[in-house]
Design a protein around this motif. Structure first.
Motif: not given
Length: 292
Positions: A23-43
């Motif tokens: 469960q901890c691994a799945e949660r960490s992967l979700r967080f990683a994917e969330r940040h990766e989805g924001l790579l093309d936004t912002g400064s």
């Protein structure tokens, strides 16, 4: 609680820990994917932040998955463990050896870095580990002191100069190569994890490092909601070869001597008193024998 009840409880604990790590691994992967989805936004600075957070969470997921493999292998070993077999290997270390792919030994140390606990996956790893205690030199000793991996090839001239007593004795065990990595952090050295005779040192060092990290963060230092450390029950006095090593560690801290001298004191008292070394060690641990 009977031995069978304790074994069933240990199996349930290992299985529960494996599910928790999944469960901890799945949660960490979700967080990683969330940040990766924001790579093309912002400064540019925000992109760097998302990249860093993605790497942190993916590293965390790898550690949780590595720990899950340890717990699953341990649970399986416990299911097949014979309580009445005095020659049976310690299940946790057997599981570690399966994950790493070679005979494995774990040493935990006290505040003076003297050995306080030792456990091994089989006779080869146990004999190699005991050699370090007797000779006061070897890869696990160096890994703890330096806080970095120690690798040696049996038969190498340069390595023979570093461990002139240990490596020739190791060769007699049929071991070709030994690798040890520290367990703990740069702020707290808990011990060392070693494998014997694996070959392919580069790949093994990385895998062993991942296992040591998982062992540190998710087993040795893993607390529950009540602030306890439930998985440390697998490192109790009833497992591993803890009595002699605990006595040696206590003597080192009390008398300011090295492990070899402490072990010599135990053996000398055992010889003069006509007792087994284990008996004298038990007396030291219970503070009934001081050897002062």
């Amino acid at each position: 609680m009977t031995s069978s009840d304790q074994l069933r409880a240990a199996i349930l604990l290992a299985a529960a820990m494996a599910e928790h790590e999944r469960q901890c691994a799945e949660r960490s992967l979700r967080f990683a994917e969330r940040h990766e989805g924001l790579l093309d936004t912002g400064s540019a600075e925000q992109r760097k932040l998302h990249e860093r957070m993605s790497a942190i969470n993916r590293g965390s997921a790898e550690r949780h998955l590595a720990t899950r493999r340890i717990h699953l292998a341990h649970a399986e070993r416990l299911r097949n463990w014979r309580l009445d077999d005095p020659l049976g290997v310690e299940p946790f270390m057997s599981a570690m050896a399966e994950i790493v792919g070679a005979p494995t030994a774990l040493t935990l140390v006290g505040s003076s870095l003297a050995q306080a606990y030792a456990s091994a996956s089989d006779g080869v790893a146990e004999a190699a580990q005991d050699l370090e205690l007797m000779l006061s030199e070897g890869p696990m000793t160096d890994a703890v002191r330096a806080g970095e991996p120690a690798v040696a090839e049996v038969g190498s001239r340069s390595d023979a100069q570093r461990w002139p007593l240990y490596l020739p004795a190791l060769a007699d065990l049929g071991v070709r190569e030994v690798i040890a990595v520290p367990v703990g952090s740069r702020w707290s050295r808990l011990g060392a994890l070693a494998v014997f005779g694996p070959g392919h040192a580069g790949a093994i060092v990385r895998r062993l490092g991942q296992v040591a990290d998982a062992l540190t963060q998710s087993v040795l230092l893993a607390s529950d909601s009540a602030g306890g450390f439930p998985y440390l029950t697998f490192f109790s006095a009833g497992s591993g070869r803890s009595t002699i090593h605990r006595a040696v560690g206590m003597l080192c801290e009390r008398m300011g001597c090295g492990p070899a001298d402490a072990l010599a004191l135990l053996r000398a008292r055992a010889f003069t008193a006509g007792l087994a070394v284990e008996t004298v060690a038990s007396g030291v641990v219970r503070r009934e024998i001081t050897l002062d």
